[in-house]
Each structure stands twice: as structure tokens, then as C-alpha cells.
Scaffold this active site. Structure first.
Site, mmCIF file in Angstrom:
data_model
loop_
_atom_site.group_PDB
_atom_site.id
_atom_site.type_symbol
_atom_site.label_atom_id
_atom_site.label_comp_id
_atom_site.label_asym_id
_atom_site.label_seq_id
_atom_site.Cartn_x
_atom_site.Cartn_y
_atom_site.Cartn_z
ATOM 1 N N CYS A 1 -3.191 1.630 6.305
ATOM 2 C CA CYS A 1 -3.602 0.885 7.494
ATOM 3 C C CYS A 1 -4.236 1.809 8.527
ATOM 4 O O CYS A 1 -4.969 1.363 9.404
ATOM 5 C CB CYS A 1 -2.399 0.157 8.087
ATOM 6 S SG CYS A 1 -0.997 1.247 8.376
ATOM 7 N N ASN B 1 0.807 -1.232 0.000
ATOM 8 C CA ASN B 1 0.000 0.000 0.000
ATOM 9 C C ASN B 1 0.838 1.279 0.000
ATOM 10 O O ASN B 1 0.486 2.265 -0.641
ATOM 11 C CB ASN B 1 -1.007 -0.014 1.158
ATOM 12 C CG ASN B 1 -0.342 -0.026 2.509
ATOM 13 O OD1 ASN B 1 0.727 -0.606 2.677
ATOM 14 N ND2 ASN B 1 -0.959 0.610 3.464
ATOM 15 N N GLU C 1 7.422 0.440 15.959
ATOM 16 C CA GLU C 1 8.471 1.021 15.137
ATOM 17 C C GLU C 1 8.634 2.476 15.592
ATOM 18 O O GLU C 1 8.164 2.845 16.655
ATOM 19 C CB GLU C 1 8.085 0.906 13.671
ATOM 20 C CG GLU C 1 7.949 -0.552 13.258
ATOM 21 C CD GLU C 1 7.859 -0.776 11.768
ATOM 22 O OE1 GLU C 1 7.483 0.136 11.036
ATOM 23 O OE2 GLU C 1 8.182 -1.904 11.348
ATOM 24 N N GLU D 1 3.515 -5.370 12.298
ATOM 25 C CA GLU D 1 2.626 -4.202 12.112
ATOM 26 C C GLU D 1 1.483 -4.660 11.229
ATOM 27 O O GLU D 1 1.683 -4.906 10.036
ATOM 28 C CB GLU D 1 3.391 -3.053 11.438
ATOM 29 C CG GLU D 1 4.536 -2.494 12.250
ATOM 30 C CD GLU D 1 4.083 -1.797 13.518
ATOM 31 O OE1 GLU D 1 2.882 -1.495 13.654
ATOM 32 O OE2 GLU D 1 4.937 -1.568 14.387
HETATM 33 P P1 NDP Z 1 -0.063 -9.277 3.249
HETATM 34 O O1 NDP Z 1 -0.070 -9.726 4.656
HETATM 35 O O2 NDP Z 1 -0.815 -10.072 2.252
HETATM 36 O O3 NDP Z 1 1.421 -9.186 2.698
HETATM 37 C C1 NDP Z 1 2.446 -8.419 3.292
HETATM 38 C C2 NDP Z 1 3.798 -8.953 2.829
HETATM 39 O O4 NDP Z 1 3.983 -10.266 3.357
HETATM 40 C C3 NDP Z 1 3.923 -9.098 1.318
HETATM 41 O O5 NDP Z 1 5.257 -8.840 0.952
HETATM 42 C C4 NDP Z 1 3.563 -10.560 1.123
HETATM 43 O O6 NDP Z 1 4.023 -11.083 -0.082
HETATM 44 C C5 NDP Z 1 4.256 -11.184 2.323
HETATM 45 N N1 NDP Z 1 3.758 -12.495 2.719
HETATM 46 C C6 NDP Z 1 2.564 -13.063 2.457
HETATM 47 N N2 NDP Z 1 2.498 -14.304 3.004
HETATM 48 C C7 NDP Z 1 3.679 -14.523 3.640
HETATM 49 C C8 NDP Z 1 4.227 -15.607 4.421
HETATM 50 N N3 NDP Z 1 3.550 -16.715 4.651
HETATM 51 N N4 NDP Z 1 5.474 -15.460 4.920
HETATM 52 C C9 NDP Z 1 6.179 -14.337 4.724
HETATM 53 N N5 NDP Z 1 5.725 -13.288 3.989
HETATM 54 C C10 NDP Z 1 4.484 -13.360 3.470
HETATM 55 O O7 NDP Z 1 -0.552 -7.766 3.269
HETATM 56 P P2 NDP Z 1 -0.866 -6.849 2.022
HETATM 57 O O8 NDP Z 1 0.339 -6.747 1.140
HETATM 58 O O9 NDP Z 1 -2.172 -7.274 1.434
HETATM 59 O O10 NDP Z 1 -1.024 -5.411 2.734
HETATM 60 C C11 NDP Z 1 -2.207 -4.977 3.291
HETATM 61 C C12 NDP Z 1 -2.240 -5.214 4.787
HETATM 62 O O11 NDP Z 1 -1.139 -4.587 5.405
HETATM 63 C C13 NDP Z 1 -3.469 -4.628 5.442
HETATM 64 O O12 NDP Z 1 -3.994 -5.552 6.363
HETATM 65 C C14 NDP Z 1 -2.943 -3.417 6.178
HETATM 66 O O13 NDP Z 1 -3.705 -3.028 7.288
HETATM 67 C C15 NDP Z 1 -1.588 -3.881 6.566
HETATM 68 N N6 NDP Z 1 -0.723 -2.742 6.853
HETATM 69 C C16 NDP Z 1 -0.355 -2.504 8.158
HETATM 70 C C17 NDP Z 1 0.406 -1.394 8.467
HETATM 71 C C18 NDP Z 1 0.838 -1.114 9.869
HETATM 72 O O14 NDP Z 1 1.744 -0.319 10.041
HETATM 73 N N7 NDP Z 1 0.244 -1.714 10.886
HETATM 74 C C19 NDP Z 1 0.839 -0.453 7.430
HETATM 75 C C20 NDP Z 1 0.412 -0.811 6.122
HETATM 76 C C21 NDP Z 1 -0.349 -1.923 5.845
HETATM 77 P P3 NDP Z 1 2.954 -11.156 -1.321
HETATM 78 O O15 NDP Z 1 2.775 -9.758 -1.768
HETATM 79 O O16 NDP Z 1 3.578 -12.010 -2.314
HETATM 80 O O17 NDP Z 1 1.696 -11.761 -0.751
#
Ligand code: NDP
Length: 484
Positions: free
Chosen positions: A282, A150, A462, A248
């Protein structure tokens, strides 16, 4: 077609298995680059490079580490337009937003931690004339850094900067959905003179490359930003291996507007909090609690403002909302709009794609800003993270009720409270279970403060000192000082 590479041991290299994934521009629906579909072999090479680089990098003077990170920041800044355009093509976000928020904040991340390491302090404690304790903070080794789509470069650098500034080396994976600015960061690292192996960037799928990072025994520290479900899967692997983890995760953030709020500020900011970056931050306020006495009037004005938002080609200056990041995300939003109707909600505006934006974007993943009313705070639409431009308005009668409703979800990332009553602001801030509370503002960032979520929004923090503490291992040295 542009084919991206991994960045391992200071070199740009193709994935070991030779496989690539399509990278789609969400505003056009067309493939615009190929991203390495890396696997455990690529992660293994990256960890080996990071492990080799660690002994020298961890002993490199802070001043030198700082200079290199500052050079990286300068190089990104000097290519701001190029980076912003790449982020827009990758993510669908408006170019104006990438230029003014995403890329400048990535630059600030690097500058902040590059200079923070020049000003750290060590703790010492005197024990009643018996001993002097001092704490050594040492870098932890090879860190695994995984970030979402995002805010691609912004969140990627928020992990990389503190990790390598404090003397660790890293294996980092951006989301495969938005890999381009991470690939450009590799060029910047090479040009800035970052020694080989200090930062390694492995592209690919979470379930393959990401999982290989999380389970690698030499990676003892993992910083992850993403969804709560993924965070839970990562914790399940990392906890039995006793890894240090920071998670996070998702949010379902309340915006709370009291009748005495300054409407000139509360209205436009709550609109921005709902729809900025197509609601894919988020920290977006997706549950809008409004005090009942002003709720009808506020809702009418809020809907009018939402209708004014121009959903358009993200490259055009006049667009205020671009495309959602993927077809999957568009489908998810549509499903939640349908669920809102099933749950008895009224769609006050949006919920549909806009009229075709222009010829270039006719196959893009666009949706109008969507406002829903009439739903209970406990229904699924108001409990689950949608992560799109969808906001639900819920009236409330008093402070206690709104605090209870705000706290009714499993999440606890952030909240935004609007009132001119200082005492009430403090009371509600204390009552709402969120890691960040904004009063009469939203998304204002100070890199020195702790950032993170409560409940299922995450583990760990963080931000300035918290990140420096996370990426370093405290070791206490106790020297006896007997006075006889
Ligand atoms: P995901 O959890 O789907 O993915 C995040 C990252 O993790 C991607 O690089 C993804 O790769 C990777 N990933 C997925 N599965 C695994 C696994 N089993 N082991 C290790 N890595 C893995 O999140 P999104 O990319 O869909 O992002 C949106 C989410 O992030 C929302 O829930 C949002 O709220 C949260 N978010 C939280 C923030 C915070 O600071 N708390 C800030 C920004 C977003 P791939 O892309 O290939 O799936």
C-alpha cells in the site's frame, strides 16, 4: 491436497457448511490447498467462543499475556523458513522477501505488543484542588480483524498482537487469497498455550465471512486493512451500529525527487519503492515526481534500473520480482497499462509478461516492471490505485506545483521526499497530505509511531500507542477532593 481448517475455541475445525475454495499458487497457477468457505454459522461459533473467553482473558495479568505472545513470536521465528515458503506459495512474492521482511516483521509485531503492555502508563489530571481524575483503560471485548493478501502474516499479526495483548478476544479473517500462514498461526497459538477462544481464525470470502464479522452485534470493534471501496462498505454497516472502526485503505503515493537529491540513494530507493513485492504494498511510490532539470537523466537511469530487475521464479534467490497475487490482479494491471496508452502515455519499459520464467512457472501471473511517461497528474492512471509494478514519471518545476500535484488524488497514505535541503524537506513534508512522510528513505518502520492514512486512505491510526488506545476503552474516574 492440503485442506486448511478454521481455528475456533482453541480447535482446528472444518467449516460448518463443509464448503471449500481453491487456493492458487500465483507463480504456477495451480491449486495447492483448499481453504474453508466459511459463512455466518462459523462466525457465530467464533464470536461465541471469543465472548466466553473474554472475562478470563481480560483479567489475565499482563505478564502472562505477554509471555504467551512472546512464545508465539519465538515459535514463528523458529519456523521462519517454513512460514516464508508458505507465504511465497500463497502470494507469489519472492522467498527472499518473505524471509527477510514479511515473517521477521510479523515476529516483531508480536514481540512489540507483548512487551508494550508491560510499560503502559495511566493518565491522571488534578482539577484545581477540586478533584483528581484518573483514566482506566479497559479492553473492549470481541474484536473483528480483517486483513488483505499483500503482506499476509505481517498485517494479520499487526492487528492480532495489539488486540489480544491488551486483553481483548478476537475473530480474525485473513484474505481468502492468502490463507496459509494464518492457518499456521493457529498451530502456533495452540502450541504457545493461548487459551481457547482468545483468538479465532475464520477463513473465507469477504462478502460472506467478512461481512458476517462486520455486522455481528457482539463485535463492537473492527480493525480493517484493505481497499477503499471495501472500507466504505464496512463503514456503512458499522457506523449505524456505533462500532469503533479503524480503516487502513488504499494509496497512490508520491515519490518526489528534487534536483539536489543524493542520486546514489534516491535512484535505487525509488526503484524499490515502485516495484517491491511486485508493487503490491500500500506504501509503494506509484507516482514519481522528478524536478524538470534532472528529469530526462533520472528517467533514463530509472528505466535502465527497472530493466535490470529479474522477474523470475519466486523460489530462486536471483529473482527480484515474483508473480502478482492472482489472475484478477494481473488483468487489472494489464487494463491500466492499456488505459495509460489511451490516455496518451508512453510505456518506457515493461507492460508485458516476461518470457516464460521456467517450466514450473509457465502458467504464473508475471508482469515486467512498467514505467510510463507523458501522462498528466490528473489522468485516471495517475489518480487511481493500480496496486502493481507500474510507476508513472511526472516532471515538476517548483515546490508549490509538486505539492499540489501530490495532493491531487483522493488518497493520502504515504510519501517519500528526496532532497538535501533540510528546510525544503520540512516544508514539503508539511504540505503533502499523507499519514506517513519519509525523507530520504522509504518503508523504514518504527512500531512506536502512528501509522495510517489521510483522506480516503483511511480512518484511525495503527502503531504503538495508537493501537493500544484503539483496542482499549478509556473510562474516567473523577474523585472529589474538596479542601474545606
Ligand atoms: P480488499 O478490500 O478486497 O480485501 C481486504 C479484506 O477484506 C480481505 O480479507 C477481504 O476478503 C475482506 N473483505 C472484502 N469484502 C468485505 C466485506 N464486504 N466485509 C468484510 N470484509 C470484506 O483488499 P485486497 O485484499 O485486495 O488488498 C489490497 C488493498 O489493500 C489495496 O487497496 C491496498 O492499498 C490496501 N492495503 C492498505 C494498507 C494500509 O495499511 N493502508 C496495507 C496493505 C494493503 P476477500 O479476500 O475474500 O475479498
Amino acid at each position: 491436497m492440503h485442506q486448511l481448517t478454521n481455528y475456533i475455541n482453541g480447535e482446528k475445525v472444518p467449516p460448518a457448511g463443509g464448503a471449500y475454495l481453491d487456493n492458487i499458487n500465483p507463480a504456477t497457477g495451480a491449486v495447492f490447498s483448499k481453504v474453508p468457505d466459511s459463512d455466518a454459522a462459523d462466525v457465530e461459533a467464533a464470536v461465541a467462543a471469543a465472548d466466553r473467553a473474554f472475562p478470563i482473558w481480560s483479567k489475565t495479568p499482563a505478564d502472562e499475556r505477554s509471555r504467551i505472545l512472546l512464545r508465539m513470536a519465538d515459535l514463528i521465528e523458529s519456523r521462519l523458513d517454513e512460514f516464508a515458503r508458505a507465504e511465497t506459495d500463497d502470494n507469489g512474492k519472492c522467498l527472499s522477501l518473505a524471509r527477510t521482511v514479511d515473517i521477521p516483521r510479523a515476529v516483531k509485531n508480536l514481540r512489540f505488543f507483548a512487551t508494550a503492555i508491560l510499560h503502559t502508563q495511566s493518565e491522571s489530571h488534578v482539577t484545581d484542588g477540586q478533584a483528581l481524575n484518573y483514566t482506566l483503560r479497559k479492553p473492549r471485548g470481541v474484536c473483528g480483524l480483517i486483513s488483505p493478501w499483500n503482506l499476509p502474516l505481517y498485517l494479520f499479526t499487526w492487528k492480532i498482537a495489539p488486540a489480544i495483548a491488551t486483553g481483548n478476544t478476537a475473530v480474525a479473517k485473513p484474505s481468502e487469497v492468502t490463507p496459509v500462514t494464518a492457518a499456521m498461526l493457529a498451530d502456533v497459538a495452540i502450541e504457545a498455550g493461548l487459551p481457547a477462544g482468545v483468538l479465532n481464525i475464520v477463513h473465507g470470502l469477504g462478502a460472506k465471512a467478512g461481512a458476517a464479522i462486520v455486522s455481528h452485534p457482539k463485535i463492537t470493534t473492527i480493525s480493517f486493512t484493505g481497499g477503499t471501496v471495501t472500507g466504505r462498505a464496512i463503514a456503512a454497516v458499522a457506523a449505524p451500529m456505533f462500532k469503533k472502526i479503524s480503516l487502513e485503505l488504499g494509496g497512490k503515493n508520491p515519490t518526489i525527487v528534487f534536483a539536489d537529491a543524493d542520486m546514489k540513494k534516491a535512484l535505487p530507493t525509488s526503484v524499490r519503492a515502485a516495484f517491491a513485492n511486485q508493487g503490491q504494498i500500500c506504501l509503494c511510490g506509484s507516482r514519481l515526481f522528478v524536478e524538470r532539470s534532472i528529469c530526462d537523466d533520472f528517467t533514463a537511469k530509472f528505466v535502465a534500473a527497472a530493466k535490470q530487475i529479474r522477474v523470475g521464479d519466486p523460489l530462486e534467490e536471483s529473482s527480484a520480482m515474483g508473480a502478482l497475487v492472482s489472475k484478477a490482479q494481473l488483468d487489472k494491471v494489464s487494463q491500466y497499462v492499456a488505459l495509460a496508452k489511451e490516455e496518451g502515455g508512453e510505456i518506457l519499459c515493461g507492460g508485458e509478461p516476461p518470457a516464460p520464467v521456467n517450466d514450473r512457472c509457465k502458467n504464473g501471473y508475471f508482469v515486467q516492471p512498467t514505467v510510463i511517461a507523458g501522462l498528466s497528474h490528473s489522468c485516471r492512471v495517475n489518480q487511481e490505485e493500480i496496486f502493481g509494478p507500474v510507476v508513472s514519471i511526472i516532471p515538476f518545476d517548483d515546490e508549490k506545483q509538486v505539492i499540489d500535484m501530490a495532493n491531487s488524488t483522493p488518497y493520502g497514505l504515504s510519501a517519500s521526499i528526496w532532497t538535501e535541503n533540510l528546510n525544503r524537506a520540512h516544508r514539503v513534508a508539511e504540505g503533502v497530505q499523507s499519514g506517513t512522510i519519509w525523507i530520504n528513505t522509504w518503508l523504514l518502520r518504527d512500531l512506536r509511531v502512528p501509522f495510517g492514512g489521510m483522506k480516503q486512505s483511511g480512518v484511525g491510526r495503527e502503531g504503538g500507542d495508537e493501537a493500544i488506545r484503539f483496542f482499549t476503552e478509556p473510562k474516567n474516574v473523577c474523585i472529589a477532593t474538596p479542601n474545606d
